[in-house]
Write a protein that holds these residues in place. Structure first.
Motif, mmCIF file in Angstrom:
data_model
loop_
_atom_site.group_PDB
_atom_site.id
_atom_site.type_symbol
_atom_site.label_atom_id
_atom_site.label_comp_id
_atom_site.label_asym_id
_atom_site.label_seq_id
_atom_site.Cartn_x
_atom_site.Cartn_y
_atom_site.Cartn_z
ATOM 1 N N LYS A 115 6.250 11.900 12.675
ATOM 2 C CA LYS A 115 5.769 10.521 12.594
ATOM 3 C C LYS A 115 4.685 10.483 11.527
ATOM 4 O O LYS A 115 3.735 11.273 11.550
ATOM 5 C CB LYS A 115 5.200 10.083 13.942
ATOM 6 N N VAL A 116 4.826 9.590 10.567
ATOM 7 C CA VAL A 116 3.861 9.463 9.477
ATOM 8 C C VAL A 116 3.153 8.120 9.622
ATOM 9 O O VAL A 116 3.805 7.069 9.659
ATOM 10 C CB VAL A 116 4.537 9.564 8.105
ATOM 11 N N ILE A 117 1.836 8.170 9.696
ATOM 12 C CA ILE A 117 1.036 6.954 9.884
ATOM 13 C C ILE A 117 0.173 6.743 8.653
ATOM 14 O O ILE A 117 -0.624 7.601 8.283
ATOM 15 C CB ILE A 117 0.137 7.067 11.136
ATOM 16 N N SER A 118 0.336 5.606 8.033
ATOM 17 C CA SER A 118 -0.486 5.256 6.871
ATOM 18 C C SER A 118 -1.634 4.357 7.321
ATOM 19 O O SER A 118 -1.407 3.266 7.857
ATOM 20 C CB SER A 118 0.355 4.539 5.815
ATOM 21 N N VAL A 119 -2.848 4.825 7.132
ATOM 22 C CA VAL A 119 -4.046 4.082 7.527
ATOM 23 C C VAL A 119 -4.502 3.238 6.343
ATOM 24 O O VAL A 119 -4.809 3.770 5.266
ATOM 25 C CB VAL A 119 -5.163 5.038 7.977
ATOM 26 N N LEU A 120 -4.546 1.943 6.533
ATOM 27 C CA LEU A 120 -4.823 1.016 5.439
ATOM 28 C C LEU A 120 -5.876 -0.015 5.835
ATOM 29 O O LEU A 120 -6.019 -0.336 7.017
ATOM 30 C CB LEU A 120 -3.537 0.281 5.047
ATOM 31 N N PRO A 121 -6.605 -0.534 4.855
ATOM 32 C CA PRO A 121 -7.570 -1.600 5.164
ATOM 33 C C PRO A 121 -6.842 -2.880 5.561
ATOM 34 O O PRO A 121 -5.737 -3.154 5.080
ATOM 35 C CB PRO A 121 -8.330 -1.773 3.847
ATOM 36 N N LYS A 122 -7.455 -3.665 6.424
ATOM 37 C CA LYS A 122 -6.821 -4.903 6.886
ATOM 38 C C LYS A 122 -6.612 -5.904 5.762
ATOM 39 O O LYS A 122 -5.783 -6.804 5.870
ATOM 40 C CB LYS A 122 -7.667 -5.544 7.992
ATOM 41 N N THR A 123 -7.342 -5.726 4.675
ATOM 42 C CA THR A 123 -7.269 -6.678 3.566
ATOM 43 C C THR A 123 -6.068 -6.456 2.647
ATOM 44 O O THR A 123 -5.809 -7.271 1.766
ATOM 45 C CB THR A 123 -8.550 -6.592 2.722
ATOM 46 N N ILE A 124 -5.327 -5.374 2.849
ATOM 47 C CA ILE A 124 -4.222 -5.067 1.935
ATOM 48 C C ILE A 124 -3.101 -6.087 2.094
ATOM 49 O O ILE A 124 -2.843 -6.601 3.191
ATOM 50 C CB ILE A 124 -3.707 -3.625 2.173
ATOM 51 N N SER A 125 -2.422 -6.385 0.985
ATOM 52 C CA SER A 125 -1.340 -7.376 1.034
ATOM 53 C C SER A 125 -0.047 -6.727 1.521
ATOM 54 O O SER A 125 0.178 -5.531 1.329
ATOM 55 C CB SER A 125 -1.116 -7.983 -0.356
ATOM 56 N N ALA A 126 0.801 -7.531 2.142
ATOM 57 C CA ALA A 126 2.059 -7.032 2.691
ATOM 58 C C ALA A 126 2.966 -6.482 1.592
ATOM 59 O O ALA A 126 3.686 -5.502 1.800
ATOM 60 C CB ALA A 126 2.763 -8.152 3.448
ATOM 61 N N SER A 127 2.918 -7.085 0.410
ATOM 62 C CA SER A 127 3.781 -6.632 -0.686
ATOM 63 C C SER A 127 3.435 -5.217 -1.129
ATOM 64 O O SER A 127 4.294 -4.475 -1.614
ATOM 65 C CB SER A 127 3.670 -7.594 -1.878
ATOM 66 N N ASP A 128 2.178 -4.811 -0.955
ATOM 67 C CA ASP A 128 1.757 -3.468 -1.346
ATOM 68 C C ASP A 128 2.231 -2.392 -0.379
ATOM 69 O O ASP A 128 2.179 -1.199 -0.703
ATOM 70 C CB ASP A 128 0.229 -3.400 -1.464
ATOM 71 N N THR A 129 2.676 -2.797 0.797
ATOM 72 C CA THR A 129 3.061 -1.818 1.819
ATOM 73 C C THR A 129 4.570 -1.684 1.981
ATOM 74 O O THR A 129 5.040 -0.835 2.741
ATOM 75 C CB THR A 129 2.472 -2.207 3.185
ATOM 76 N N TYR A 130 5.322 -2.497 1.238
ATOM 77 C CA TYR A 130 6.783 -2.504 1.425
ATOM 78 C C TYR A 130 7.393 -1.120 1.197
ATOM 79 O O TYR A 130 8.206 -0.643 1.998
ATOM 80 C CB TYR A 130 7.431 -3.512 0.478
ATOM 81 N N LYS A 131 7.015 -0.479 0.106
ATOM 82 C CA LYS A 131 7.628 0.805 -0.237
ATOM 83 C C LYS A 131 7.290 1.877 0.798
ATOM 84 O O LYS A 131 8.133 2.715 1.145
ATOM 85 C CB LYS A 131 7.181 1.239 -1.633
ATOM 86 N N LEU A 132 6.054 1.865 1.292
ATOM 87 C CA LEU A 132 5.666 2.830 2.319
ATOM 88 C C LEU A 132 6.557 2.696 3.551
ATOM 89 O O LEU A 132 7.051 3.680 4.094
ATOM 90 C CB LEU A 132 4.203 2.598 2.731
ATOM 91 N N LYS A 133 6.739 1.455 4.010
ATOM 92 C CA LYS A 133 7.576 1.221 5.189
ATOM 93 C C LYS A 133 9.026 1.620 4.914
ATOM 94 O O LYS A 133 9.696 2.184 5.781
ATOM 95 C CB LYS A 133 7.492 -0.254 5.605
ATOM 96 N N HIS A 134 9.482 1.334 3.711
ATOM 97 C CA HIS A 134 10.857 1.672 3.346
ATOM 98 C C HIS A 134 11.094 3.179 3.439
ATOM 99 O O HIS A 134 12.174 3.623 3.855
ATOM 100 C CB HIS A 134 11.152 1.184 1.929
ATOM 101 N N TYR A 135 10.092 3.974 3.063
ATOM 102 C CA TYR A 135 10.239 5.431 3.080
ATOM 103 C C TYR A 135 9.801 6.053 4.405
ATOM 104 O O TYR A 135 9.726 7.274 4.506
ATOM 105 C CB TYR A 135 9.491 6.056 1.912
ATOM 106 N N GLY A 136 9.520 5.240 5.409
ATOM 107 C CA GLY A 136 9.363 5.786 6.752
ATOM 108 C C GLY A 136 7.983 5.771 7.367
ATOM 109 O O GLY A 136 7.811 6.233 8.497
ATOM 110 N N ALA A 137 6.979 5.285 6.672
ATOM 111 C CA ALA A 137 5.631 5.300 7.245
ATOM 112 C C ALA A 137 5.424 4.154 8.237
ATOM 113 O O ALA A 137 5.954 3.053 8.051
ATOM 114 C CB ALA A 137 4.585 5.199 6.140
#
Length: 329
Positions: A124-146
């Motif tokens: 299980k891979v968990i990416s810890v991110l600031p609440k201010t980050i935009s959803a578009s910036d996280t798409y690739k991370l989610k796509h690759y399994g985080a």
């Protein structure tokens, strides 16, 4: 009848492949046709080819440029090597085991590679991110399994708190020696093998400093490539530019060995974009801006050699110049 013929053909083909594998063992050089079937996608990490540049740099006599095509790794990044290397090292050390969770932060190529490698290996891979980050910036991370976890405090501080639980592991790529060691044991030997030890120049980008440290140390450890000139390139606003050019006291990545570097070349973004475009237009290579920057630095350096009269001597051997291409986008 046809099934029998097909079986005979398959057996004959397997016999040829077995013979090729035997030859590989004798000569110590991988034959691509010997392993047409991979056991998993992880087997596609590394063993990337050297691609000859036919047009870019052709105005410079006496030098042949080769692009080490790290963009052919599964996520299109050099970081697939180091991510897999750090995870495997953590497994050997007992830091990662069944049920462990991998913590990362950021949305760059390292985070994407670790997400992909970790999930592929069952973690299980968990990416810890600031609440201010935009959803578009996280798409690739989610796509690759985080899986994404948001925090109001500094993500690294949040990760540090989590690490009190030993079921969590953080790669810490700027301090983890498994990062450059992976390049020492794979990238460096591949380049050396494919050019039969005749590596006159090597240039990489900065990043964490892992690739230049690992590959540089390997080439310097081998008799045939001990005199290889090791070059580092970076953007004009990079940490390495501040260190090498501006002579500022900056905190360099702990894994980076500056003594390996013979020369640093700075490139501005506009020039990098120009070469990125040229690589696609003239060579058909779909690479990222970082590769554009590294190629621009390689050409700039090689032109100084030519102006010094090096390549005007036609009796000299052609020099091999390896450019480490880390990215596809």
């Amino acid at each position: 009848m046809f099934d029998g013929i097909s079986k005979t053909i398959d057996e004959f083909g397997n016999g040829i492949l077995t013979a090729l594998n035997d030859i590989q063992g004798v000569f110590g050089k991988e034959l691509n046709v010997a392993t047409p079937i991979k056991d998993s996608i992880l087997d596609l990490v590394g063993n990337t080819p050297l691609i000859r540049l036919n047009k870019i740099g052709s105005h410079i006599q006496g030098i042949q440029f080769y692009l080490k095509a790290e963009f052919q790794n599964p996520t299109g990044s050099l970081r697939d090597r180091s991510s897999l290397g750090m995870i495997r090292d953590a497994e050997r050390r007992g830091k990662l085991k069944t049920g462990s969770k991998i913590l990362i932060t950021g949305t760059g190529s390292s985070s994407v590679s670790i997400s992909w490698a970790g999930r592929t290996l069952g973690y299980k891979v968990i990416s810890v991110l600031p609440k201010t980050i935009s959803a578009s910036d996280t798409y690739k991370l989610k796509h690759y399994g985080a899986e994404l976890e948001y925090t109001e405090i500094d993500p690294l501080q949040y990760i540090k708190q989590k690490l009190s639980d030993t079921s969590f592991w953080y790669p810490d790529e700027t301090r983890n020696m498994a990062n450059p060691n992976q390049h020492f044991t794979t990238t460096g030997p591949e380049i050396y093998r494919d050019l039969n030890g005749r590596v006159d120049y090597l240039i990489t980008g900065g990043g964490t400093g892992a690739s230049v440290t690992g590959v540089g140390r390997y080439l310097r450890s081998m008799k045939e490539s001990r005199s290889t000139k090791i070059l580092l390139s970076g953007f004009e606003n990079s940490l390495f530019h501040e260190h090498f050019v501006q002579k500022k006291k900056v905190h360099l990545p702990e894994i980076f060995d500056p003594s390996v570097v013979d020369e640093f070349i700075s490139i501005n973004k506009e020039v990098a974009v120009h070469y990125q475009s040229d690589l696609m237009e003239k060579e058909g290579l779909p690479v990222g801006i970082t590769t554009g920057m590294i190629v621009a630095a390689a050409i700039a350096f090689a032109e100084t050699i030519q102006h010094d009269g090096f390549s005007s001597d036609l009796n000299r051997e052609i020099k091999n110049f390896v450019i480490l291409s880390p990215d596809r986008e």
